[in-house]
Each structure stands twice: as C-alpha cells, then as structure tokens.
Design a protein around this motif. Sequence first.
Motif, PDB file in Angstrom:
ATOM      1  N   ALA A   1      50.122  44.279  67.123  1.00 38.48           N
ATOM      2  CA  ALA A   1      51.247  44.696  68.100  1.00 38.48           C
ATOM      3  C   ALA A   1      51.991  43.498  68.519  1.00 38.48           C
ATOM      4  O   ALA A   1      53.375  43.630  68.575  1.00 38.48           O
ATOM      5  CB  ALA A   1      50.516  45.295  69.351  1.00 38.48           C
TER       6      ALA A   1
ATOM      7  N   LYS B   1      44.366  45.025  65.836  1.00 38.73           N
ATOM      8  CA  LYS B   1      45.602  45.798  66.046  1.00 38.73           C
ATOM      9  C   LYS B   1      46.473  44.928  67.226  1.00 38.73           C
ATOM     10  O   LYS B   1      47.632  45.191  67.193  1.00 38.73           O
ATOM     11  CB  LYS B   1      45.187  47.085  66.642  1.00 38.73           C
TER      12      LYS B   1
ATOM     13  N   LYS C   1      60.079  45.130  65.180  1.00 38.91           N
ATOM     14  CA  LYS C   1      59.565  46.573  64.633  1.00 38.91           C
ATOM     15  C   LYS C   1      58.840  47.263  65.695  1.00 38.91           C
ATOM     16  O   LYS C   1      57.654  46.956  66.132  1.00 38.91           O
ATOM     17  CB  LYS C   1      58.428  46.335  63.607  1.00 38.91           C
TER      18      LYS C   1
ATOM     19  N   ASN D   1      53.126  51.751  68.870  1.00 37.28           N
ATOM     20  CA  ASN D   1      52.186  52.471  68.353  1.00 37.28           C
ATOM     21  C   ASN D   1      50.642  51.460  68.228  1.00 37.28           C
ATOM     22  O   ASN D   1      49.701  52.171  68.750  1.00 37.28           O
ATOM     23  CB  ASN D   1      52.294  52.829  66.762  1.00 37.28           C
ATOM     24  N   GLU D   2      50.944  50.342  67.743  1.00 38.45           N
ATOM     25  CA  GLU D   2      49.758  49.597  67.722  1.00 38.45           C
ATOM     26  C   GLU D   2      49.187  49.286  69.228  1.00 38.45           C
ATOM     27  O   GLU D   2      48.140  49.334  69.497  1.00 38.45           O
ATOM     28  CB  GLU D   2      49.770  48.250  67.036  1.00 38.45           C
TER      29      GLU D   2
ATOM     30  N   GLU E   1      46.684  43.928  59.063  1.00 35.07           N
ATOM     31  CA  GLU E   1      46.768  44.981  58.727  1.00 35.07           C
ATOM     32  C   GLU E   1      45.299  45.229  57.692  1.00 35.07           C
ATOM     33  O   GLU E   1      44.566  46.102  57.981  1.00 35.07           O
ATOM     34  CB  GLU E   1      47.867  45.662  57.813  1.00 35.07           C
TER      35      GLU E   1
ATOM     36  N   ALA F   1      51.240  40.021  58.921  1.00 30.63           N
ATOM     37  CA  ALA F   1      51.172  41.511  59.391  1.00 30.63           C
ATOM     38  C   ALA F   1      50.010  42.043  58.210  1.00 30.63           C
ATOM     39  O   ALA F   1      49.360  42.638  58.341  1.00 30.63           O
ATOM     40  CB  ALA F   1      52.409  42.077  59.274  1.00 30.63           C
TER      41      ALA F   1
ATOM     42  N   TYR G   1      54.364  42.688  65.332  1.00 30.97           N
ATOM     43  CA  TYR G   1      55.535  43.572  65.104  1.00 30.97           C
ATOM     44  C   TYR G   1      56.441  43.611  66.268  1.00 30.97           C
ATOM     45  O   TYR G   1      57.825  43.573  65.922  1.00 30.97           O
ATOM     46  CB  TYR G   1      54.825  44.847  65.175  1.00 30.97           C
TER      47      TYR G   1
ATOM     48  N   THR H   1      59.021  50.158  66.959  1.00 36.36           N
ATOM     49  CA  THR H   1      58.050  51.528  66.739  1.00 36.36           C
ATOM     50  C   THR H   1      56.385  51.087  66.586  1.00 36.36           C
ATOM     51  O   THR H   1      55.690  51.601  67.122  1.00 36.36           O
ATOM     52  CB  THR H   1      58.715  52.459  65.960  1.00 36.36           C
ATOM     53  N   GLU H   2      56.571  50.389  65.559  1.00 37.79           N
ATOM     54  CA  GLU H   2      55.002  49.942  65.071  1.00 37.79           C
ATOM     55  C   GLU H   2      54.400  49.129  66.351  1.00 37.79           C
ATOM     56  O   GLU H   2      53.188  49.255  66.289  1.00 37.79           O
ATOM     57  CB  GLU H   2      55.197  49.039  63.812  1.00 37.79           C
TER      58      GLU H   2
END
Length: 469
Positions: free
Chosen positions: A232, A228, A240, A246-247, A204, A200, A235, A242-243
């Motif tokens: 995703a 990204k 994870k 979002n991605e 990032e 990760a 994550y 939520t992350e």
Amino acid sequence: MKNLQFITVQTKPFQVYRILLVLALILSSSSCSDFVEVPLPNSQLTGTTVFESELTANAAMAQIYAQLRDGGILSGLPTGASVRMGLYADELQDYTNSTIALPIYNNALTADNATVASLWTSSYSQIYNANSVIHGVENSTRLPIAVKNRVSGEALFVRALVHFYLLQIYGSIPYITGTNYEINRKVTRSSADEVYTEIAKDLESASTRLPENYSSSDRAKPNKMVAKAMLARVYLYMNKNTEAANEATTVINSPLYAWETDLNKIFLRNSKTTIWQLASATAVRNSNEGTTFIFVSGPPPVCALRADFMNAFETGDQRKVNWTKSVTTGLNTWNHPNKYKLRTATTSSQEYSIVLRLAEQYLIRAEARAKLGDLAGAKEDLNKIRTTAGLPIITSTIATEILTEIQKQRRFEFFTEHGHRFFDLKRSGTADGILSVSKPGWNSSDVLWPIPELELNANPNLQPQNTGY
C-alpha cells in the motif's frame, strides 16, 4: 546434501560483510540420518546447517531480522534512519557534535562520509542474505511446500523493504536479486520507476506466499497483511492511488488488527495496531529506540527534538503530551521522543521496534482517496487520526486543504519513525520550500544522498554520482 554457512568474505562492490553463502558440499551418498543438526542459539546461525529443515530455515531468517534490528537503515540505534533522517530533515537536533553526525544535521554530506557508506553496505548485505535464503529455500528438496512459501515470502518481503529505503535515500540504485559475485560486482543502477516496479513485484509475490496468520505470536515475522501494508505504501509512492487504497483497505479490514485510542498503548509489544515489528535481542531487552532517544538529564547524549518541531504541534494535540517528554537540567530544557517509554531491560520485553502499524494504513488510504476525489472517505480516515490525538474533526470540502492536513498529520504521527518525514517532504515536492527555511545548509540537490565514493571506485557502472556531490 547441501550445507549453508554464514561466513565472512571479501565482496565487492559491497565491501566486507557477513553474507549467507551456499556451499555445495557432498556429505555422503547415504540418507538424511547422516546429517547432524546444530543448535541455533539466540536466532543466529552458527556453524554448518542446511535448508532442509524448518528449524534451520527459520534460523536463517531470524539472523536477517537481527541484522535489520541492529544495523542498517531500519535499526533504532543512532546509526539508523530514525535518527539519521530525523537529523537530516527537521525533527531532531544533534548533540554529539561528531564528525559523522554533524554533516548529516547540517546537510553537508560528502561521498566519503562514513554513514553514507555504512547504510549502503549494510543494506546490500541484508539484501544479499535475503537472496541467499530465497535461492536456498527454493532449491531445497526436503522442505514442505508451505514452509518454502512462507520463508521465501519473508525473504522477498525483506528484499523489497530494504530496496525501498535505499531508493528513498540514494535515488537510482541497483536492484539485486542474485548472489553471483561476478554479476553483482558489475551491476548498474536502475531508474526509480524500475526499482519501484521490482519492489512491487516482490511484495506481490510475497503476499501470495505468506500465510494469513502470523507464524509467531509477537508479530515479528511477516504475514500476508505485512506484505500488503508495505505494498500500500509503495503504490502510494508510485501514485497508483486506486491500488494503494485497495491494499490499505484489505489491511484495515483484517480481523488481526484493532484500533487503539490510548496513545500510551500503541507502542507496546502486544499492541493490536502493530502490523510488523522487530523483536528485541533477548527476552528482557526492549526497543533500541527507547535506548537511543530517552535521556534523563541534559545535555542530550545523542539528539533531542527540535524546538520548531515542538512548537508546530496543534493546540490540544495529545501526541505532544504522550509521545514527547521534557527534561530540565539547570536552566535548560530539552524534549525527547517518548513513543517508547523504556530505555533499559525489564523482567520481560514490553516494547519491540515497530516498523509498520495501522495508523499508516489509514493515512495512506486517506491520501489515496483524496487524490481520487473521494473527499468524504478521505476525511473519515483522516479524522480517525485526529480524534485519537484529541483534535477536532476537519470539515473542509477542498481537496488541497485535505491533502495538506494529511501531510501535517503524517508529520506528527510518524516523527522519528524510519525517515517518514523526510520521505514525505521529498515525494510531495515540498522539501526545498520547508527545509531551506529550517536548515541553513540545505540545497536542492540534498534530496538525495551521494553514492558512496568507495562503491563508485570499485564499480564504475554505478556512475554518474548524484547531482551536487
């Protein structure tokens, strides 16, 4: 001025392979006019070159992409994960009857199996090369900042990507970020959580360095959205949610991509649903997957789709119609994956090997949303996949039913694509319940492959061996 060469060396514990080695050579005390640029044909580095021009930095990465395409886990050849993990799970049946493939198909691997060793060594070779590019580019004094960011971002992405696949297959592994032989030969294995954290972190970092737009028109070089998209997935595997959502949303909302309802256009070279793909070796060749999977008469030369897989398609699923094809010879009929339609060269390449595509982002977001309690949003994403496949929408309001359906759609959306099916069975905790029924040789310990015996002998710090081996 510093030179870079691809040379062959003896390296342990990762055996003999081509690596990118930085050689600090003092050429002269004069200016860059003394440097002679070497032509770089067919995306391969040959001879001596330096990380002091965009041309040669791009060539270094092109060599790595060629390695990904033609060897190791991501290759569409019979030695890659699309075939090997398809055999290991419940997608493909082996027809080679070889001493290498049969233990994979029968879930009877041993630590001295050739594929067990080759996937490990080729992957760490690719990681070593990516690390060499990262260090070479970052230490360059002449590359523009934008070029340094882009190329190092591409290499960071590759490093994270290959470690991700190694983690799924072997479990706890070393996370290699350097090129020092004395350090690498004594590395220890990191836990899955530690490896995910490093993956990760690299993704990032890559996403902050890579440009918004593609630097090549064929989407064969990663951009910010590629990092990204992979983030995703990572994550999601890390829970994870939520992350992950979002991605995935960032990628889905990007104007670079557009949904395609024609199933026969999704695997074309110019598809707008493609996020990242590996270019073919020449301008007339097509995907390795097409060459590997397609056959025109039986028995199949390599493999075919299992009968129980074919029978599991929901009635009316157009993916069965468009993404599989039957071949009959005499009284026998077999089915092969038909996502890629071309097995030979054409006037110009029409199909590349797709690694990341838009449908995965919708199913990542659907799963993450369902786990977060957003069932309406989950169904919206899930039904986009179902309606494109010609199936009716689902209306359930029960989270467990929606999550089960998401896993079902992942099975038929991503079959024979780089091991998705096996990895999904593992992370959902359903591998034992499903594979113990369909695979007579299955044992609970088979969720991990063994660490190659040669590697354990060369570096005792990699002990202990995975359970069951």
